[in-house]
Design a protein around this motif. Sequence first.
Motif: not given
Length: 342
Positions: A184-203
Amino acid sequence: MQILTNDPGFVRTTPRSWQDEVKRAIRTLGELRQALGLPAEVDGGKAAEAASQAFPVFVPQPWLERIERGNPQDPLLLQVLAAAAEQTEVAGFGPDPLAESGMQVLPGLLHKYQGRVLLIAAGACAIHCRYCFRRHFPYHEAPRSESQLQEAFERIAADPSIEEVLLSGGDPLMLTDPRLGWILRQLDGIPHLRRLRIHTRLPVAIPARITDELQAALRENRLQPVIVIHANHAAELDEQVAAAMLRLRSDPRITLLNQSVLLRGVNDRVAELAQLSRRLLDCGVLPYYLHLLDPVAGAAHFSVPEEQGLRLMEELRSSLPGYLVPRLVREIPGQPSKTPII
Ligand SMILES: *Cc1c(COP(=O)(O)O)cnc(C)c1O
Ligand code: SF4
């Protein structure tokens, strides 16, 4: 193996960690039958054993507890019970129905749609769904080491048209919190990214997965989090799941959506789909997609014809407010988006 949770005298004092739940999950057909008081012939015998060799049974206890004992038609059981029908070859159903192997720009990085890339961040799952379209996916090719993931991040960083990264799998929440936090921190550092989507069945599979550390990692991240849970039936969403959703909703930046697969014998009646939507809203989750089954080898017996899907959608629209009606879609390889069925 003794299933403590089926023992009426058993009182659990401290909740188990999600990792403990993964460790004590049911991993064989025999254990599953025994835990639920089901006869040996429920799944079709030898051919079912062969199916569970090809794609092992994997059922965590929280899921098991939601299954009605002794009911071979239970909709949650049918999603996890290896069945003889999986061994039948059916024309049109193959190992890679979405032609994903050709869409990988790097191992485990899929760029099909404009502005979004999908990163297969983990190879494992907390539950094995018999209808899974990735049941034959070469997960050993997914990026595992930091340097392989780094390559994926560099690729994303080099393409300013990408606004959103989808973490998928397997199940991305099978990663430990420190590892996920690092991604997540690596992705946070990519300036043009706005959203992070997590597809999961774990919850849903193991609600204890919504840990304080996970919540902190999402909260401390600049990217807007969208969490897409995968539930197919209202009975999956018990009070533990509702509580996990409530914990996630304590962060107002998080959007919670659900995606389902239309499955014969599981949710192919309008009453069940309507109940699922209502229950999702109870949990603060909005329905997003209802997928027609991808034609993956071994899952043909779950298939619901498109015309029936359309009929169900009409009935659903006339029984629910519009915001509780998911979009019925199918994935057609080569198309620029999921294809709505209308
Ligand atoms: C489904 C999918 C997406 C997301 O599509 P949305 O319509 O935005 O939900 C992105 N990438 C891949 C490879 C997908 O399969
Ligand atoms: S959790 Fe998702 S990826 Fe894993 S087996 Fe189930 S459907 Fe497939």
